[in-house]
Design an enzyme around this catalytic site. Structure first.
Site, short mmCIF file in Angstrom:
data_model
loop_
_atom_site.label_atom_id
_atom_site.label_comp_id
_atom_site.label_asym_id
_atom_site.label_seq_id
_atom_site.Cartn_x
_atom_site.Cartn_y
_atom_site.Cartn_z
N HIS A 135 0.75 -1.10 -0.10
CA HIS A 135 -0.13 0.04 0.25
C HIS A 135 1.22 1.44 -0.10
CE1 HIS A 135 0.46 0.15 4.48
NE2 HIS A 135 0.27 1.13 4.06
N ASP A 165 0.00 -7.85 1.54
CA ASP A 165 0.86 -5.98 1.90
C ASP A 165 1.96 -6.18 1.98
OD1 ASP A 165 0.42 -3.49 1.42
OD2 ASP A 165 -0.17 -3.52 4.39
N SER A 248 4.81 2.96 8.06
CA SER A 248 4.58 1.60 7.48
C SER A 248 5.78 0.75 6.14
CB SER A 248 2.96 1.76 5.96
OG SER A 248 1.98 1.86 7.17
#
Length: 403
Positions: A135, A165, A248
């Site tokens: 993402h 992911d 992230s």
């Protein structure tokens, strides 16, 4: 912050004058009371003292036993992550998602539309390989990586996987930092101290947060395609170390400075604090290797469209599927792809799969998870299913899922 001092109010003492005889009487009574108290209380005082000595002895024995067994207890508040961070921090990078601005004023120029973090997990010569979240780089026209020394380099996206992911990038350069040392996420224990390294908010680069492992094996339902229906149950490390936007793809490390997780998400909800998640490095490595080598993840498939039995009404279960009442869970076959493993094995619409290789398949997520984590392409599996109320068994050889 303002600090306030509080002084205790002075208390007024009232003194009453008494005669000497009164003082003598009071003193005599006090002495007699003292003798009585010592006579009755002294044995108990000795007993308490002995108990304290026994406790101290027990604590001393415990410490000796722990030392002999090489057991180490760690006070999280006193953990010093300085050496661990210094060991890993150079291998953490910033990852910038660049997209074309096709507006009238933008004239197709690249602009930063998002940012995150990444970790160099392997280095070969002048090339380095970085793992980050899917993402973070999703939808990018170009990806740019920022190193600890402020150098910015273009990155090539080797592959990405939305289900896990994860994404793998490749960069080139002469002064690329060394790769992070990989740890063993399967050895993590609840309460173990951990720290994160990343670039929260896109500009607070190389921020460190500290916490503990809240749960080393948490299952979180994931809606990959955002259709408000769960597609997957991610096995993640839950931690209370702060994970904010921009973290992230960054590193979750242990006290030895080893990479044990890739920070991925947090629960952002009013009233919720300290619930973040990282992808365990042991789970990530097979995905990383596939993405680096092939640009995609190779997964086995049966070749069926399916729906969880729990989503089928009881009336339909009895009328169309003719299931026995004892069957409470499973996967209903809605369609069978031509020339697929399921078609070759003879599965049909309205068959209800209940187990594979003896492992109960409760729903569609469980079926997908079993295929992706418990089997492999080319493997022969045994499928138990019900057809018109009759239990059957068949074997099939799994094939590669086409992208």
């Amino acid at each position: 912050m303002d600090f306030q001092e509080f002084n205790e109010n002075e208390r007024t003492r009232t003194v009453y004058r008494k005669s000497y005889k009164g003082y003598f009487a009071v003193g005599l009574i006090g002495a007699l009371l003292g003798i009585v108290i010592m006579f009755f209380v002294l044995p108990y005082v000795k007993q308490d003292t002995t108990s304290e000595q026994n406790v101290s002895s027990t604590q001393s024995d415990t410490k000796s036993t722990a030392a002999a067994g090489n057991v180490t207890t760690v006070n999280v508040k006193n953990v010093n992550f300085t050496d661990a961070v210094n060991k890993t921090i150079d291998s953490v990078v910033g990852v910038n998602n660049l997209t074309q601005d096709n507006s009238y004023e933008g004239n197709g120029e690249l602009q930063q539309s998002g940012s995150g973090s990444g970790v160099i997990y392997k280095k070969e010569g002048n090339k380095a390989y970085i793992v980050t979240n899917n993402h973070v780089i999703e939808g990018a026209n170009e990806v740019e990586v920022s190193l600890k020394n402020k150098t910015k380099v273009k990155a090539k996206v080797l592959g990405a996987d939305s289900l896990m992911d994860l994404a793998v990038l490749e960069i080139e350069g002469k002064n690329i930092p060394k790769a992070a040392e990989l740890g063993n996420s399967e050895a993590l224990k609840p309460g173990e101290p951990v720290a994160t390294i990343g670039n929260p908010l896109g500009y607070l680069d190389y921020s460190i947060t500290q916490g503990i492992v809240s749960n080393p094996q948490r299952e979180i339902p994931i809606d990959v395609d955002q259709d408000r229906s769960y597609d997957w149950e991610a096995d993640v490390i839950q931690t209370d170390a702060s994970i904010n936007p921009g973290n992230s793809g960054g590193a979750l490390i242990n006290v030895a400075g080893q990479l044990i997780g890739i920070n991925s998400m947090k629960i952002a909800q009013e009233g919720v604090e300290g619930i973040g998640f990282a992808i365990p490095i042991n789970s990530a490595l097979p995905i990383i290797e596939d993405l680096e080598k092939d640009g995609e993840v190779s997964r086995p498939y049966m070749g069926i469209g399916n729906k969880s039995l729990e989503e089928i009404s009881l009336t339909d279960q009895q009328q169309y599927l003719k299931l026995p009442e004892k069957v409470k869970s499973g996967v209903v076959v809605l369609q069978v792809s031509p020339n697929s493993p399921a078609a070759k094995a003879g599965l049909l619409e309205r068959d209800v799969i209940t187990s594979i290789n003896g492992v109960e398949i409760e729903n569609s997520i469980a079926l997908r998870k079993f295929l992706y984590t418990k089997t492999e392409i080319g493997k022969r599996v045994t499928v138990d299913y019900y057809r018109a109320g009759e239990k059957k068994r068949v074997q099939m050889t799994l094939q590669k899922q086409e992208s």
